[in-house]
Write a protein that holds these residues in place. Sequence first.
Motif, PDB file in Angstrom:
ATOM      1  N   ALA A   1       0.834  -1.202   0.000  1.00  0.00           N
ATOM      2  CA  ALA A   1       0.000   0.000   0.000  1.00  0.00           C
ATOM      3  C   ALA A   1       0.872   1.256   0.000  1.00  0.00           C
ATOM      4  O   ALA A   1       0.570   2.242  -0.693  1.00  0.00           O
ATOM      5  CB  ALA A   1      -0.917  -0.012   1.225  1.00  0.00           C
ATOM      6  N   ILE A   2       1.980   1.210   0.742  1.00  0.00           N
ATOM      7  CA  ILE A   2       2.919   2.345   0.764  1.00  0.00           C
ATOM      8  C   ILE A   2       3.547   2.524  -0.620  1.00  0.00           C
ATOM      9  O   ILE A   2       3.724   3.648  -1.092  1.00  0.00           O
ATOM     10  CB  ILE A   2       3.999   2.120   1.845  1.00  0.00           C
ATOM     11  N   ALA A   3       3.871   1.409  -1.282  1.00  0.00           N
ATOM     12  CA  ALA A   3       4.453   1.481  -2.624  1.00  0.00           C
ATOM     13  C   ALA A   3       3.506   2.196  -3.586  1.00  0.00           C
ATOM     14  O   ALA A   3       3.936   3.035  -4.397  1.00  0.00           O
ATOM     15  CB  ALA A   3       4.764   0.081  -3.131  1.00  0.00           C
ATOM     16  N   LEU A   4       2.225   1.885  -3.494  1.00  0.00           N
ATOM     17  CA  LEU A   4       1.240   2.538  -4.357  1.00  0.00           C
ATOM     18  C   LEU A   4       1.201   4.042  -4.083  1.00  0.00           C
ATOM     19  O   LEU A   4       1.178   4.858  -5.011  1.00  0.00           O
ATOM     20  CB  LEU A   4      -0.141   1.917  -4.130  1.00  0.00           C
ATOM     21  N   ALA A   5       1.247   4.405  -2.802  1.00  0.00           N
ATOM     22  CA  ALA A   5       1.223   5.825  -2.441  1.00  0.00           C
ATOM     23  C   ALA A   5       2.494   6.531  -2.907  1.00  0.00           C
ATOM     24  O   ALA A   5       2.444   7.687  -3.348  1.00  0.00           O
ATOM     25  CB  ALA A   5       1.055   5.964  -0.926  1.00  0.00           C
ATOM     26  N   ILE A   6       3.648   5.857  -2.814  1.00  0.00           N
ATOM     27  CA  ILE A   6       4.914   6.445  -3.278  1.00  0.00           C
ATOM     28  C   ILE A   6       4.849   6.712  -4.774  1.00  0.00           C
ATOM     29  O   ILE A   6       5.239   7.787  -5.258  1.00  0.00           O
ATOM     30  CB  ILE A   6       6.101   5.515  -2.945  1.00  0.00           C
ATOM     31  N   ALA A   7       4.349   5.736  -5.527  1.00  0.00           N
ATOM     32  CA  ALA A   7       4.253   5.889  -6.982  1.00  0.00           C
ATOM     33  C   ALA A   7       3.347   7.058  -7.351  1.00  0.00           C
ATOM     34  O   ALA A   7       3.671   7.851  -8.252  1.00  0.00           O
ATOM     35  CB  ALA A   7       3.752   4.590  -7.606  1.00  0.00           C
ATOM     36  N   GLN A   8       2.219   7.187  -6.650  1.00  0.00           N
ATOM     37  CA  GLN A   8       1.265   8.250  -6.969  1.00  0.00           C
ATOM     38  C   GLN A   8       1.755   9.625  -6.510  1.00  0.00           C
ATOM     39  O   GLN A   8       1.592  10.622  -7.213  1.00  0.00           O
ATOM     40  CB  GLN A   8      -0.084   7.927  -6.322  1.00  0.00           C
ATOM     41  N   THR A   9       2.402   9.663  -5.336  1.00  0.00           N
ATOM     42  CA  THR A   9       2.822  10.947  -4.768  1.00  0.00           C
ATOM     43  C   THR A   9       4.071  11.501  -5.445  1.00  0.00           C
ATOM     44  O   THR A   9       4.173  12.706  -5.702  1.00  0.00           O
ATOM     45  CB  THR A   9       3.080  10.801  -3.253  1.00  0.00           C
TER      46      THR A   9
END
Length: 603
Positions: free
Chosen positions: A35-43
């Motif tokens: 979930a953190i990886a997804l947020a890193i990619a989007q942010t």
Amino acid sequence: MTESSPISLPKPFLGVTQSALGRLWVERCSASQSAIALAIAQTHGVPDILARVLAGRGVGIHETEGFLNPRLRDLLPDPCVLTDMEAAASRLADSVMRSEKVAIFGDYDVDGACSSALLAEYLRACGISFAIHIPDRITEGYGPNVDAIRALKEQGADILVTVDCGTASIEPLAEAKRLGLDPLVLDHHQAPEQLPEALAIVNPNRQDDLSGLGHLCAAGVVFLFLVALNRVLRLRGYFQGRPEPDLMGSLDLVALATVADVVPLIGLNRAFVRQGLAIMRARRRVGLAALLDTAGLAGAPEAWHLGYLVGPRINAGGRIGDAALGARLLLTEDPVQSGQIAGELDRLNRERQAIEVVAVQEAEAQAMLALEKSPDQPVLVTASAEWHPGVVGLISARTKERFRRPAFAFTLNPDGTATGSGRSVPGVDLGAAVRAAVAAGIAIKGGGHTMAAGVTIQATDMDRFLAFVTDKLNEPVSITRLNDQFAIDATLTAAGAQPTLVTALDRAGPFGSGQPEPVFVFPQHRVVEAREVGSGGHMRVKLRGGDGSFVGGIAFRAAGQPLGNVLSGAIGSPLHVAGTLSIDRWGGQEKAELRIMDAARPE
């Protein structure tokens, strides 16, 4: 009476519970990290696969920018957080102000050579006379010795600075003090409770140091010391009318030592290596440039080149030749001399490789015999009177890699002693076990790090030593072996293995100890080729994906081993193949290449 909860094992990645190397494959990213990886990619707008690599290494959303762009000025602490730093910097500043001659006593490995060259280069820039002594591994052994210290005094030395050694040298430093040499110690090895008498002992791993910098190698400690020394000299007005030494320009040496000494590539160490590699690519240090040329590296050096190409050549001098060659190469400003020294180190490295091949075969045979008698033996101890003392560390490293448990290798000396070196696995503190053996009177002397240690014992005490370390390490080794898992970052196809992907992943580097390279699995890829190449038992492999795309790879030292047997036995068949990616630059072309680390037959 309550029942104990069953041990919860992670879900096998691709269903692999027993790979070619007997390991359980698991996904590195947990559900929360995904979930953190997804947020890193989007942010941060980074590719999904890079985001997964970051999250899998504990990088959070708000830490991503600083991690991808580590700046030394943000991470460099005040050097005086280290115990004794103020006293050490003040005393050497006195020497510089008085133009005293400085004796530098270093270790015979890469970290010792780089640390010695760092300090000497700074003194040279200040116009200060110095003498470097690197001990001979066979005749002098590790660390300061009384005879060498007396010789340095006779050469006119006014002060002694030990680098990458000295923390446990009670008698030699007492002699230095008696001679009026005011010993200073700049080290990083694990420290005993009783420290030698010295004017200052700067070591983040001494038991009363609270700096939190225990992950630094000796060259990192020396660099911080030079920052402190430079500040003192500036405050004293020493640089009025003269240029300050170029500290930033010496980070190539810190980077080389940090990678070669296999300290964790986290925090400040990461910044050291990133900045040092950038400096190294400019090829301003003629000695390093000559060594890179001799090693056949025409392109920009990367972190792994330092560990696999540069470091072993510098180490070769200390292992089987002139221990001072490395420091001389790093300090020389003469292109002709640098070429000569680089050539000699390359020759010694080839000689070392030949010696190592035979010795490793003998050690593996001894280890297999021991494991036949006791399959659960947690520590392996091998020995021979025929092994060169300079390669016992390499023998123990290869044995540890092959059997995935701590290993010691000893050379049996004519005087009845045995000199050994050990290498460990994550979670098992080898240095502490060796220090305990010394305290128990089983070892004559010894010490080291969590992952590596050196020790001297009476040859007749070999069985006692084995029994002692077996008792000390049985529990941590058992826990480590129970959790012998191989972490996978993601799956890839042959078509997806492109140089652009490797370049994108490099932003998360440098990779090494404590910062593992991204590992990818190529599932159900057909093995087209698997053949032995060169003299080191390496295997060249070619894989074909379902769409007909190919990716090449190499499995180092795999021929005749479990991994090599699985690869060669799967020609024409699909196989799950795991490894890391690098860019192969040959003939002006770039292509991604796989360094194969494990494989498994599909269920």
